[in-house]
Design a protein around this motif. Structure first.
Motif, PDB file in Angstrom:
ATOM      1  N   ALA A 146      61.858  94.383  71.386  1.00 58.93           N
ATOM      2  CA  ALA A 146      61.320  95.228  72.448  1.00 58.93           C
ATOM      3  C   ALA A 146      60.459  94.446  73.427  1.00 58.93           C
ATOM      4  N   VAL A 147      59.839  93.352  72.963  1.00 56.13           N
ATOM      5  CA  VAL A 147      58.948  92.588  73.828  1.00 56.13           C
ATOM      6  C   VAL A 147      59.693  92.009  75.026  1.00 56.13           C
ATOM      7  N   GLY A 148      61.019  91.873  74.931  1.00 55.40           N
ATOM      8  CA  GLY A 148      61.795  91.326  76.041  1.00 55.40           C
ATOM      9  C   GLY A 148      62.316  92.361  77.013  1.00 55.40           C
ATOM     10  N   VAL A 149      62.003  93.631  76.757  1.00 52.56           N
ATOM     11  CA  VAL A 149      62.568  94.718  77.563  1.00 52.56           C
ATOM     12  C   VAL A 149      62.050  94.703  78.999  1.00 52.56           C
ATOM     13  N   VAL A 150      60.770  94.417  79.213  1.00 50.09           N
ATOM     14  CA  VAL A 150      60.186  94.469  80.547  1.00 50.09           C
ATOM     15  C   VAL A 150      60.884  93.476  81.478  1.00 50.09           C
ATOM     16  N   LYS A 151      60.968  92.242  81.066  1.00 49.77           N
ATOM     17  CA  LYS A 151      61.631  91.207  81.878  1.00 49.77           C
ATOM     18  C   LYS A 151      63.102  91.567  82.086  1.00 49.77           C
TER      19      LYS A 151
END
Length: 443
Positions: free
Chosen positions: A431-436
């Protein structure tokens, strides 16, 4: 549970027992011991035997009911010290203190906290009205607090003032918190007359024990024990000792729910009060009183309580449906994940942080995490496609781009077959990569 030597084991009716269907009552006794039957189901037991056996088979901590109607709550009834042994029975209840000079502002702020999280309404359940010496002002504060429709705690040790307050509030079944070693007889009589639970405190744990024992001698067993406010250390020690005495040592004199007034343990220090409320949610406050409660304080506190007072074997789930994020409309991207509450909050949080409008589609995946749901067949191309059809997503949303969790990228091809006209996009594994990812996708 100790039923040894009681008549229920020796009694043998001449015909098959209507309660257990067995020619002896041993089967019935075993079912009672297992919790499958209650004692009142046996037609052969006398009222005297029921009373004896009822006390022997009841939980070591008494279960009490406070409030009425929508404000009725159960406290106590606990059987274990630790949540991993067995699910806790009655969740901690939170109260905010009001005094005559702060009552209007406190009650206004109190009612701002009212929201839903994972199917549970989150709000401050109780109002603690504290007597500060002015009888008329106290009674006026009680009247105003009754207008909130919340269950009240009347914090008053003066029997005359307590009687006047009960005349106003007894119909709502408040807690009368103010009995001690010097006034317990009068306070007990008032509580019994009004049919309310009585709060008991003492200058020490020994004093509290003696007062409770005396109250039981008067026939009053509708009690809640105030752990005191001499110091944080003493309050914590008392809360633990009260629970251990009843659950581990079998001392039913301490077998009652507890009140913890963190407002008095850390006066005017609101962050510390919330930290202490978290501590006593775990160890072992049945009712926890704070000085005030803001939305920012309530959110983590209520989240902790919900995590603690749910069955650890039944995962918390969010309701299946469409969750528009960042002002998403019918033209916004679609994304999907499972209904496991932790996954939902992590994914929705990252989606919101991206600022990209997204319609998050949550289907019924049994409350499992992504990989577990996929392995169990709860999350599949067919289940996602079926959800989209049943919820009429294609009618409600014009966008035909669907983002799926990266850990089930294997579903991409099958989903494209099941959902013709849709573009299936695989998200990052974490989930930590969702923003980018979303910002690059919509750039």
């Amino acid at each position: 549970m100790a039923l040894k030597g009681l008549d229920i084991f020796k009694f043998t009716p001449k015909t098959n027992c209507k309660a257990c269907g067995n020619p002896t009552c041993m089967a019935f006794a075993m079912k009672v011991a297992q919790g499958a039957l209650t004692l009142d189901k046996c037609p052969h037991l006398s009222p005297e035997a029921l009373e004896k056996l009822g006390e022997a088979t009841s939980p070591p901590m008494k279960s009490l009911t406070i409030g009425t109607g929508g404000g009725e709550y159960r406290i106590g009834g606990e059987t274990v010290l630790y949540r991993h042994e067995k699910t806790f029975v009655s969740k901690s209840l939170y109260a905010v203190t009001v005094k005559p000079d702060t009552v209007d502002k406190a009650l206004e702020e109190l009612q701002k906290i009212d929201y839903e999280r994972i199917g549970e309404r989150m709000y401050v359940e109780l109002v603690n009205v504290e007597y500060t010496g002015d009888t008329d002002a106290f009674l006026a504060a009680v009247t105003k607090a009754l207008g909130t429709k919340r269950t009240l705690i009347l914090e008053v040790s003066d029997p005359a003032v307590a009687r006047a307050a009960l005349e106003l509030a007894k119909g709502s079944k408040p807690v009368l918190n103010g009995a001690n070693e010097s006034n317990y007889q009068e306070m007990s009589a008032l509580a019994a007359e009004a049919g309310v639970v009585l709060g008991v405190t003492g200058s020490s744990l020994d004093s509290l024990y003696d007062t409770v024992h005396a109250l039981e001698g008067l026939g009053n067993k509708n009690l809640v024990l105030d752990v005191g406010a001499a110091s944080i250390k003493d309050a914590f020690a008392n809360a633990v000792q009260i629970r251990r005495a009843s659950l581990k040592d079998g001392d039913r004199t301490m077998g009652y729910p507890s009140i913890v007034n963190v407002a008095k343990l850390a006066p005017a220090d609101h962050p510390l009060q919330v930290a202490l409320a978290s501590l006593f949610t775990l160890k072992y406050g049945s009712i926890i009183i704070l000085e005030e409660m803001t939305y920012a304080q309530a959110l983590p506190l209520f989240g902790l309580r919900q995590n603690i007072y749910t069955d650890p074997q039944k995962p918390m789930k969010v309701e299946p449906g469409i969750y528009p994020l960042n002002g998403a409309d019918e033209n916004a991207l679609c994304a999907t994940t499972v209904d496991f509450a932790l996954t939902y909050f992590i994914v929705s949080g990252e989606l919101e942080r991206s600022g990209v409008p997204v319609n998050l589609l949550i289907s019924d995946a049994g409350g499992y995490s992504v990989l577990t749901a996929w392995a169990a067949g709860k999350l599949s191309a067919s289940s996602i496609a079926r959800f989209i059809k049943e919820q009429e997503i294609e009618v409600k949303i014009k966008n035909r781009s669907l983002i799926i969790p990266g850990k089930v990228a294997v579903l991409k091809g099958e989903l494209e077959e099941n959902l013709p006209g849709w573009k299936i996009i695989v998200a990052p594994n974490e989930a930590v990569g969702v923003v980018k990812f979303l910002k690059e996708l919509t750039a």
